[in-house]
Every structure is written in C-alpha cells, then in structure tokens.
Design an enzyme around this catalytic site. Structure first.
Site, PDB file in Angstrom:
ATOM      1  N   CYS A  10     116.944 -22.905 -81.600  1.00 18.07           N
ATOM      2  CA  CYS A  10     117.433 -23.811 -82.838  1.00 18.07           C
ATOM      3  C   CYS A  10     116.137 -24.520 -83.328  1.00 18.07           C
ATOM      4  O   CYS A  10     115.192 -24.565 -82.802  1.00 18.07           O
ATOM      5  CB  CYS A  10     118.445 -24.665 -82.135  1.00 18.07           C
ATOM      6  SG  CYS A  10     119.855 -24.007 -81.519  1.00 18.07           S
ATOM      7  N   GLY A  37     117.819 -20.598 -86.259  1.00 18.06           N
ATOM      8  CA  GLY A  37     119.109 -20.581 -86.037  1.00 18.06           C
ATOM      9  C   GLY A  37     119.923 -20.356 -87.462  1.00 18.06           C
ATOM     10  O   GLY A  37     119.842 -21.255 -88.503  1.00 18.06           O
ATOM     11  N   ASN A 112     117.039 -28.641 -79.377  1.00 20.27           N
ATOM     12  CA  ASN A 112     116.709 -27.272 -79.246  1.00 20.27           C
ATOM     13  C   ASN A 112     116.282 -26.978 -77.783  1.00 20.27           C
ATOM     14  O   ASN A 112     115.558 -27.640 -77.192  1.00 20.27           O
ATOM     15  CB  ASN A 112     115.365 -27.204 -80.044  1.00 20.27           C
ATOM     16  CG  ASN A 112     114.708 -25.849 -79.866  1.00 20.27           C
ATOM     17  OD1 ASN A 112     113.512 -25.624 -80.160  1.00 20.27           O
ATOM     18  ND2 ASN A 112     115.510 -24.768 -79.512  1.00 20.27           N
ATOM     19  N   GLY A 113     116.646 -26.139 -77.204  1.00 16.14           N
ATOM     20  CA  GLY A 113     116.585 -25.625 -75.762  1.00 16.14           C
ATOM     21  C   GLY A 113     117.888 -25.184 -74.952  1.00 16.14           C
ATOM     22  O   GLY A 113     118.980 -25.001 -75.716  1.00 16.14           O
ATOM     23  N   CYS A 253     107.060 -21.683 -73.971  1.00 20.15           N
ATOM     24  CA  CYS A 253     107.722 -20.457 -74.172  1.00 20.15           C
ATOM     25  C   CYS A 253     106.518 -19.455 -75.025  1.00 20.15           C
ATOM     26  O   CYS A 253     106.350 -19.859 -76.076  1.00 20.15           O
ATOM     27  CB  CYS A 253     108.922 -20.429 -74.707  1.00 20.15           C
ATOM     28  SG  CYS A 253     109.626 -18.684 -75.277  1.00 20.15           S
ATOM     29  N   TYR A 259     106.916 -14.428 -81.582  1.00 14.87           N
ATOM     30  CA  TYR A 259     108.269 -13.932 -82.324  1.00 14.87           C
ATOM     31  C   TYR A 259     108.769 -15.120 -83.133  1.00 14.87           C
ATOM     32  O   TYR A 259     108.938 -14.981 -84.350  1.00 14.87           O
ATOM     33  CB  TYR A 259     108.843 -13.113 -81.668  1.00 14.87           C
ATOM     34  CG  TYR A 259     110.126 -12.703 -82.221  1.00 14.87           C
ATOM     35  CD1 TYR A 259     110.436 -11.881 -83.710  1.00 14.87           C
ATOM     36  CD2 TYR A 259     111.446 -13.192 -81.792  1.00 14.87           C
ATOM     37  CE1 TYR A 259     111.542 -11.782 -84.119  1.00 14.87           C
ATOM     38  CE2 TYR A 259     112.471 -12.811 -82.407  1.00 14.87           C
ATOM     39  CZ  TYR A 259     112.613 -12.155 -83.761  1.00 14.87           C
ATOM     40  OH  TYR A 259     113.890 -11.846 -84.428  1.00 14.87           O
ATOM     41  N   SER A 300     108.031  -9.978 -88.480  1.00 15.69           N
ATOM     42  CA  SER A 300     107.052 -10.419 -87.312  1.00 15.69           C
ATOM     43  C   SER A 300     105.969  -9.471 -86.855  1.00 15.69           C
ATOM     44  O   SER A 300     105.033  -9.936 -86.120  1.00 15.69           O
ATOM     45  CB  SER A 300     108.109 -10.692 -86.440  1.00 15.69           C
ATOM     46  OG  SER A 300     108.885  -9.766 -86.148  1.00 15.69           O
ATOM     47  N   ASP A 362     105.690  -3.303 -83.613  1.00 20.91           N
ATOM     48  CA  ASP A 362     106.801  -4.341 -83.431  1.00 20.91           C
ATOM     49  C   ASP A 362     106.446  -5.527 -82.334  1.00 20.91           C
ATOM     50  O   ASP A 362     105.586  -4.877 -81.395  1.00 20.91           O
ATOM     51  CB  ASP A 362     108.084  -3.715 -83.136  1.00 20.91           C
ATOM     52  CG  ASP A 362     109.239  -4.448 -83.625  1.00 20.91           C
ATOM     53  OD1 ASP A 362     109.257  -5.452 -84.017  1.00 20.91           O
ATOM     54  OD2 ASP A 362     110.409  -3.791 -83.361  1.00 20.91           O
ATOM     55  N   CYS A 399     116.026 -14.810 -70.404  1.00 22.25           N
ATOM     56  CA  CYS A 399     115.706 -16.228 -70.754  1.00 22.25           C
ATOM     57  C   CYS A 399     117.015 -17.322 -70.691  1.00 22.25           C
ATOM     58  O   CYS A 399     117.778 -16.983 -71.123  1.00 22.25           O
ATOM     59  CB  CYS A 399     115.031 -16.630 -72.072  1.00 22.25           C
ATOM     60  SG  CYS A 399     114.773 -18.171 -72.388  1.00 22.25           S
ATOM     61  N   CYS A 450     105.119 -20.191 -70.301  1.00 22.83           N
ATOM     62  CA  CYS A 450     106.357 -19.547 -69.605  1.00 22.83           C
ATOM     63  C   CYS A 450     106.334 -18.252 -69.913  1.00 22.83           C
ATOM     64  O   CYS A 450     106.620 -17.736 -71.055  1.00 22.83           O
ATOM     65  CB  CYS A 450     107.769 -20.138 -70.027  1.00 22.83           C
ATOM     66  SG  CYS A 450     109.047 -19.449 -69.119  1.00 22.83           S
ATOM     67  N   CYS A 453     110.363 -14.032 -69.061  1.00 19.25           N
ATOM     68  CA  CYS A 453     110.940 -12.937 -69.459  1.00 19.25           C
ATOM     69  C   CYS A 453     110.260 -11.812 -69.162  1.00 19.25           C
ATOM     70  O   CYS A 453     110.574 -10.551 -69.381  1.00 19.25           O
ATOM     71  CB  CYS A 453     111.336 -13.107 -71.049  1.00 19.25           C
ATOM     72  SG  CYS A 453     110.125 -13.436 -72.115  1.00 19.25           S
TER      73      CYS A 453
END
Length: 486
Positions: A10, A37, A112-113, A253, A259, A300, A362, A399, A450, A453
C-alpha cells in the site's frame, strides 16, 4: 487471471503544511504512489477547528477524487492512502484512512504493511468488536490507539503503546490534534521517508512511502523514518521530535528494491534504477547465453535488461510495448477473447523479434501463468529462441508482511524444479539471479534485508493460522479460528 507478480503493498502519505492546499498536495503524492495499490484511495484532512473531513472510495486516485472533492477538503494536515488488500477483502469499508474519535480529539491513520498477530489483537480488543466497521488490521491498530488515549495517555504515549501490541510490518502516518506522527516497525520492513516543502524548513512537512512522493510536489528529501523510530511533526516547529520506540534488526523487504518501489525512488542514497541495472549485470555474469537481442518486460524488467545488455554486449531492444493507459482492470475478458489472444497490457513487436534469439529479462515469476503466455507471444512474433532470465531468486515462500504472494502450493518454484519450470514456460533456457548476487548489488548491509520469500527465513514469528488467508478477519475466517481452538 491473477498476474505473475507479487501483488502490491500500500502507499501512505501525509502533509502538514499550514497555508498550503494539503488535500491537493496529498492527491499528487498518492498519484505518485499509485503503483503501490489500485483498489481504493482516501484522504482525511484536519480543518482549522481540528475536525476531520474524510473522502475515500474504491478505484484509482484519479477516479476517487476530482477538484470539487478536493476543494471541500480544506485544512492544514492531510493523511492519504492507496490500498491493495493484504488483510481484509477489497471493499469500500476497508478503504483508508481510518478515522476515530478520542477524549482529546479525532485522529486519522494510514497503514502500509500487514500484522501477523491481527487475530490476537482483535481478541484483545473484544470489548470494541461491535464498533469495528472493517475487517482490516489497520483499524485494529487505530482502535488500540483510541483505547490507549481514552485510558489517559497522550498521543505520543498512546501510539507507542499501540505499536508495542503489534507484531508484523507497519509503516504508519497518523494525523492528530497535536500534529503528525510517522513510525515504522522495528524491522523497517516497509519503507517510509520524509521531507519538507520550500527552500527552508518552515514546519511544512511531507511523509511518503517512497521518495517519488516527495519529488512530485517539489518537496526536499530529508531522510528515512528509521526502523523502530517515531517522528512527531508539530505545526510551527522547525525540527521534528525523533526517538526510538523499539530496537530490532533491520529487515527491509528486498522486493521493494527489485520490483515494488518506483525506479526513481531513492534507497540507500541512490535511485532504484541504478540498483536494478546492477542486478541485471550480476545476472549476466552468473547466467550468460548466446543471443541476438536482450529485451525487458515493461516496466520493472527494463533496468535489469539494460544492465544485462551492457555487461554481456548483447544489444538491448524494445521488443514489448506496454499500454501505459491501462490501470488495474476488474473487467475480465470472455473465454473467446482469451482464446483470440487478447493482450491488455503487453504487445510484442514482430519487426524487432522475428528471426532473433531473444533474452527476455523479468524481475520475478510467482505463479508462472502470464509468463507462459508471454513466451508464446514472443514465439508467435517470430523469435527463434527465447531465453528467460529473472533478476531475483525463485519465489518459494509466501509473504505475510504486506505483499500478496498466495499460499506456497500456488508458487511455481515451490512445486517444480528449474527444468520443470522451463518446460512449463516453453523457454529454451531459464535462470534466476542468486540470492547473494541480489543482496551484494545493494549499497547496504546484506543482513539488513528480509529475503523470506526466497528462503523462508521469516524475521517475525507468527501463528500457523496466519498463513491461511488474507481474509482471516472476515466473519468466516474468525469462525474458523474459533473452531480450531475448540
């Protein structure tokens, strides 16, 4: 069909600027953060009497607001939010900011989170369950603040007390009758920055999820809200009050770097564009291949493709054109349209691709659905070979900190080997960037990311039930948790 990417976090935004059109400034800030978002947007503004006017709805920022709405949102302090749902379904009651009243006045919160103890926090706040109007963890944070204020704490003490009840990822902006607060969780999983408007600091402050939100309104970048830090911006105060509310290892993150965040946003003293070029170079060193052209998947994948081209010496070309006027669409094509090969966002260029051995870059593959269609589109456009290179490691774990990556059984790299994924996609070769190459390319301590993932090393412990669904606070999800405890 869901996209082949981790889906958005977000965006949060806040402006404390007496005498400025804070709602308009916040609108443009949210516009810059639209990539974070696209489900809903909202702005809450404190007027001269410290009352709050709120407008929020489903849709893009440009769909939710027009000039007539913004002109009604007058005041000195604004809190804004763009939402992609990670806890709570996609409906207007879950849009933010959250606005509540207390014994010392109203406040507005944007988050956000994602909390990993949302169900536990809801249980602890059982006495106010009937007052909840949403199924989000963000509203639970707001009610925790409200209860702390009503117990006698001031704004600073109440926000700290609420933060100490939360476990997970949370970057927050909170507007109060005593100014603006910004804080991050102890690990700093989601980004948050601040700056000021004007040539000199005159108590006109801006807080944004990313620095691109400062750039769009001409605000100067002052720095990050540090992990575990709380900053209090007061009207008329030349410098904010900064302090720590907790001490934990930093774990930003890494997908923000790869990305999520915009390439023009600054992390660790440079734009992410520069970092993404370097991971493309690292990818070329680790996984060379003979080919005629390098293309990137817009937008991206482009910087990494440029880096791959520069280091490998293989020419870079635009082989895919993106329709940049297409936002998040909820209109699904018919089966006949799918079979006809409808291409809503990307279209290949046969003039560029025909007869060429192509390296396509990608940033990630999550489910493998759209990547497979993309490879077929490149072959249909005449590519003789398609070599796919991914500028991040295989995504093998979901995640739980604010990114929607599905359950593990839906992640293609958790189910299939590299060779099986390549066969599924229909590529001549497939390779991913190593985790070491990914973190070494950043101008930061590699331990400060982090990477759960990619390796399952979650920095925050969580209950097993957390992994079940982002709809855990919906009535059906709550009932299921009750049954599990019986």
């Amino acid at each position: 069909m869901r996209p082949d990417k981790p889906e958005e976090a977000c965006g949060v935004y806040a402006v404390l600027a007496p005498g400025q059109p804070v709602a308009n400034l916040t609108y443009f800030g949210l516009y810059a953060l639209q990539h974070r978002g696209q489900e809903s947007a909202g702005i809450a503004v404190f007027d001269a009497e410290r009352k709050v006017r709120l407008h929020k709805d489903m849709g893009l920022v440009s769909q939710v607001f027009d000039q007539a709405v913004l002109e009604r949102l007058t005041g000195d302090l604004a809190i804004g939010h763009n939402r992609y749902s990670t806890t709570g379904s996609s409906k207007v009651c879950n849009a933010q900011p959250v606005v509540l009243n207390t014994r010392i006045g109203p406040f507005a919160l944007a988050h956000n989170g994602n909390l990993v103890n949302a169900a536990e926090l809801r249980h602890d706040l059982a006495s106010i369950a009937s007052e909840l109007t949403s199924t989000t963890d963000s509203e639970l944070i707001a009610f925790a603040i409200q209860q702390a204020v009503n117990r006698g704490l001031d704004w600073d003490g109440a926000i700290r007390a609420a933060a100490e009840c939360c476990r997970g990822a949370f970057s927050l902006v909170i507007g109060t009758t005593d100014g603006l607060f910004a804080l991050r969780d102890g690990h700093g999983i989601r980004p948050l920055v601040f700056g000021h408007i004007g040539e000199t600091q005159q108590a006109q402050w801006v807080v944004s999820s990313e620095s691109c939100g400062l750039d769009i309104i001409g605000a100067a970048f002052d720095g990050d809200v540090e992990p575990g830090e709380i900053i209090h911006f007061r009207p008329g105060q030349a410098e904010p009050s900064r302090s720590r509310w907790c001490e934990q290892p930093t774990k930003l993150c890494v997908f923000e770097m790869i990305y999520f965040a915009r390439p023009d946003s600054r992390f660790f003293g440079e734009s992410l564009y520069s970092y993404r070029v370097r991971i493309g170079e690292a990818l070329a060193r680790e996984t060379p291949v003979e080919a005629d052209i390098v293309i990137g998947v817009p937008d991206s994948g482009i910087p990494a493709a440029i880096g791959y081209s520069q280091l490998s010496g293989i020419p870079f070309a635009d082989g895919l054109i993106k329709n940049r006027y297409v936002g998040r669409t909820f209109i699904q094509p018919t089966q006949a349209m799918r079979e006809a090969g409808i291409r809503v966002k990307l279209n290949p260029l046969p003039d560029v691709l025909a007869g060429k051995r192509v390296v396509v870059i990608d940033d990630s593959i999550v489910r493998g659905t759209t990547s497979r269609k993309l490879v077929q589109a490149l072959r249909d456009a005449g590519a003789t070979e398609v070599h796919m290179r991914i500028s991040s490691p295989p995504v093998t774990h979901p995640c739980f900190y604010g990114i929607d990556t599905d359950t593990q059984d839906q992640l293609i790299a958790a189910r299939l080997t590299l060779e099986e994924i390549a066969a599924h996609l229909g590529v001549d070769s497939l390779a991913y960037l190593s985790k070491q190459g990914m973190v070494d390319a950043a101008h930061a301590n590699s331990a400060h990311f982090c990477t759960a993932c990619f390796d399952g090393a979650y920095p925050i412990e969580m209950d097993e039930q957390v992994s079940s669904s982002k709809l855990m606070l919906e009535p059906a999800g709550i009932a299921a948790k009750v049954l599990q405890k019986l």
